[in-house]
Scaffold this motif. Structure first.
Motif, PDB file in Angstrom:
ATOM      1  N   LYS A 194      55.332  54.546  43.382  1.00  0.00           N
ATOM      2  CA  LYS A 194      54.483  53.348  42.243  1.00  0.00           C
ATOM      3  C   LYS A 194      53.941  52.225  43.172  1.00  0.00           C
ATOM      4  O   LYS A 194      54.492  51.773  44.405  1.00  0.00           O
ATOM      5  N   ILE A 195      52.740  51.827  42.896  1.00  0.00           N
ATOM      6  CA  ILE A 195      52.244  50.640  43.578  1.00  0.00           C
ATOM      7  C   ILE A 195      52.151  49.386  42.456  1.00  0.00           C
ATOM      8  O   ILE A 195      51.707  49.622  41.209  1.00  0.00           O
ATOM      9  N   THR A 196      52.765  48.240  42.647  1.00  0.00           N
ATOM     10  CA  THR A 196      52.822  47.136  41.826  1.00  0.00           C
ATOM     11  C   THR A 196      52.202  45.970  42.514  1.00  0.00           C
ATOM     12  O   THR A 196      52.145  45.593  43.717  1.00  0.00           O
ATOM     13  N   LEU A 197      51.432  45.377  41.718  1.00  0.00           N
ATOM     14  CA  LEU A 197      50.573  44.342  42.305  1.00  0.00           C
ATOM     15  C   LEU A 197      50.436  42.948  41.144  1.00  0.00           C
ATOM     16  O   LEU A 197      50.611  43.335  40.008  1.00  0.00           O
ATOM     17  N   GLU A 198      50.334  41.751  41.716  1.00  0.00           N
ATOM     18  CA  GLU A 198      50.274  40.899  40.931  1.00  0.00           C
ATOM     19  C   GLU A 198      48.756  40.043  41.221  1.00  0.00           C
ATOM     20  O   GLU A 198      48.425  39.879  42.557  1.00  0.00           O
ATOM     21  N   THR A 199      48.172  39.534  40.231  1.00  0.00           N
ATOM     22  CA  THR A 199      47.041  38.975  40.305  1.00  0.00           C
ATOM     23  C   THR A 199      46.780  37.654  39.134  1.00  0.00           C
ATOM     24  O   THR A 199      47.608  37.503  38.329  1.00  0.00           O
ATOM     25  N   GLU A 200      45.971  36.688  39.464  1.00  0.00           N
ATOM     26  CA  GLU A 200      45.909  35.417  38.653  1.00  0.00           C
ATOM     27  C   GLU A 200      45.103  35.956  37.400  1.00  0.00           C
ATOM     28  O   GLU A 200      44.328  36.860  37.306  1.00  0.00           O
ATOM     29  N   LYS A 201      45.299  35.405  36.172  1.00  0.00           N
ATOM     30  CA  LYS A 201      44.833  35.569  34.925  1.00  0.00           C
ATOM     31  C   LYS A 201      43.276  35.621  34.978  1.00  0.00           C
ATOM     32  O   LYS A 201      42.387  36.281  34.382  1.00  0.00           O
ATOM     33  N   VAL A 202      42.786  34.771  35.789  1.00  0.00           N
ATOM     34  CA  VAL A 202      41.328  34.239  35.920  1.00  0.00           C
ATOM     35  C   VAL A 202      40.483  35.465  36.655  1.00  0.00           C
ATOM     36  O   VAL A 202      39.414  35.226  36.714  1.00  0.00           O
ATOM     37  N   MET A 203      41.061  36.271  37.301  1.00  0.00           N
ATOM     38  CA  MET A 203      40.551  37.178  38.131  1.00  0.00           C
ATOM     39  C   MET A 203      39.973  38.330  37.206  1.00  0.00           C
ATOM     40  O   MET A 203      40.406  39.601  37.583  1.00  0.00           O
ATOM     41  N   ALA A 204      39.111  38.435  36.204  1.00  0.00           N
ATOM     42  CA  ALA A 204      38.628  39.467  35.494  1.00  0.00           C
ATOM     43  C   ALA A 204      38.235  40.550  36.247  1.00  0.00           C
ATOM     44  O   ALA A 204      38.332  41.669  36.113  1.00  0.00           O
ATOM     45  N   GLN A 205      37.531  39.959  37.124  1.00  0.00           N
ATOM     46  CA  GLN A 205      36.618  41.297  38.200  1.00  0.00           C
ATOM     47  C   GLN A 205      37.662  42.090  38.887  1.00  0.00           C
ATOM     48  O   GLN A 205      37.608  43.481  38.890  1.00  0.00           O
ATOM     49  N   ALA A 206      38.912  41.443  39.308  1.00  0.00           N
ATOM     50  CA  ALA A 206      39.840  42.270  39.902  1.00  0.00           C
ATOM     51  C   ALA A 206      40.623  43.118  38.872  1.00  0.00           C
ATOM     52  O   ALA A 206      40.847  44.099  39.021  1.00  0.00           O
ATOM     53  N   HIS A 207      41.025  42.455  37.622  1.00  0.00           N
ATOM     54  CA  HIS A 207      41.586  43.310  36.671  1.00  0.00           C
ATOM     55  C   HIS A 207      40.738  44.595  36.196  1.00  0.00           C
ATOM     56  O   HIS A 207      41.175  45.550  36.255  1.00  0.00           O
ATOM     57  N   ARG A 208      39.397  44.385  36.021  1.00  0.00           N
ATOM     58  CA  ARG A 208      38.719  45.680  35.994  1.00  0.00           C
ATOM     59  C   ARG A 208      38.705  46.781  37.114  1.00  0.00           C
ATOM     60  O   ARG A 208      38.800  47.879  36.715  1.00  0.00           O
ATOM     61  N   PHE A 209      38.618  46.169  38.018  1.00  0.00           N
ATOM     62  CA  PHE A 209      39.049  47.150  39.408  1.00  0.00           C
ATOM     63  C   PHE A 209      40.077  47.943  39.305  1.00  0.00           C
ATOM     64  O   PHE A 209      40.290  49.063  39.472  1.00  0.00           O
ATOM     65  N   TYR A 210      41.392  47.098  39.021  1.00  0.00           N
ATOM     66  CA  TYR A 210      42.698  47.768  38.859  1.00  0.00           C
ATOM     67  C   TYR A 210      42.848  48.734  37.813  1.00  0.00           C
ATOM     68  O   TYR A 210      43.146  49.765  37.986  1.00  0.00           O
ATOM     69  N   LEU A 211      42.081  48.422  36.777  1.00  0.00           N
ATOM     70  CA  LEU A 211      42.114  49.267  35.701  1.00  0.00           C
ATOM     71  C   LEU A 211      41.387  50.583  35.838  1.00  0.00           C
ATOM     72  O   LEU A 211      41.782  51.698  35.572  1.00  0.00           O
ATOM     73  N   LYS A 212      40.202  50.478  36.435  1.00  0.00           N
ATOM     74  CA  LYS A 212      39.352  51.595  36.838  1.00  0.00           C
ATOM     75  C   LYS A 212      40.214  52.430  37.929  1.00  0.00           C
ATOM     76  O   LYS A 212      39.814  53.560  37.915  1.00  0.00           O
ATOM     77  N   ASN A 213      40.947  51.888  38.669  1.00  0.00           N
ATOM     78  CA  ASN A 213      41.684  52.690  39.557  1.00  0.00           C
ATOM     79  C   ASN A 213      42.983  53.240  39.009  1.00  0.00           C
ATOM     80  O   ASN A 213      43.908  53.383  40.025  1.00  0.00           O
ATOM     81  N   GLY A 214      43.257  53.273  37.901  1.00  0.00           N
ATOM     82  CA  GLY A 214      44.387  53.854  37.317  1.00  0.00           C
ATOM     83  C   GLY A 214      45.753  52.886  37.299  1.00  0.00           C
ATOM     84  O   GLY A 214      46.920  53.521  36.779  1.00  0.00           O
ATOM     85  N   PHE A 215      45.489  51.705  37.224  1.00  0.00           N
ATOM     86  CA  PHE A 215      46.617  50.638  37.034  1.00  0.00           C
ATOM     87  C   PHE A 215      46.732  50.272  35.391  1.00  0.00           C
ATOM     88  O   PHE A 215      45.753  50.542  34.814  1.00  0.00           O
ATOM     89  N   SER A 216      47.985  50.013  35.495  1.00  0.00           N
ATOM     90  CA  SER A 216      48.176  49.429  33.924  1.00  0.00           C
ATOM     91  C   SER A 216      48.803  48.252  33.934  1.00  0.00           C
ATOM     92  O   SER A 216      49.550  47.892  34.712  1.00  0.00           O
ATOM     93  N   GLN A 217      48.423  47.172  33.098  1.00  0.00           N
ATOM     94  CA  GLN A 217      49.124  45.724  33.011  1.00  0.00           C
ATOM     95  C   GLN A 217      50.332  46.124  32.412  1.00  0.00           C
ATOM     96  O   GLN A 217      50.390  46.684  31.344  1.00  0.00           O
TER      97      GLN A 217
END
Length: 75
Positions: free
Chosen positions: A35-58
């Motif tokens: 697996k790949i695990t990553l952490e990002t700041e709550k304010v980085m909405a554009q990054a969150h969309r990118f991760y979700l688009k690429n198969g990540f789950s929060q």
């Protein structure tokens, strides 16, 4: 471990983030990571969309304003 990967504003929208992500994903799969695990700041909405688009789950959040995302890998 990979830290603080991002694409500068003037280079966004050109597919660079997707190319960088694909390289990291291919490396992780070639190393048989599960697996790949990553952490990002709550304010980085554009990054969150990118991760979700690429198969990540929060999968979590912490008290410091960071969100945790994971993606299971098929090896």
């Amino acid at each position: 471990e990979l830290r603080r990967m991002y694409v500068s504003l003037e280079f966004r929208g050109k597919g660079l983030a997707q190319s960088l992500f694909n390289c990291a994903l291919n490396f992780a799969q070639s190393m048989n990571y599960k697996k790949i695990t990553l952490e990002t700041e709550k304010v980085m909405a554009q990054a969150h969309r990118f991760y979700l688009k690429n198969g990540f789950s929060q999968v979590g959040a912490n008290d410091y304003g960071n969100l945790t995302f994971e993606r299971l890998l098929n090896n």
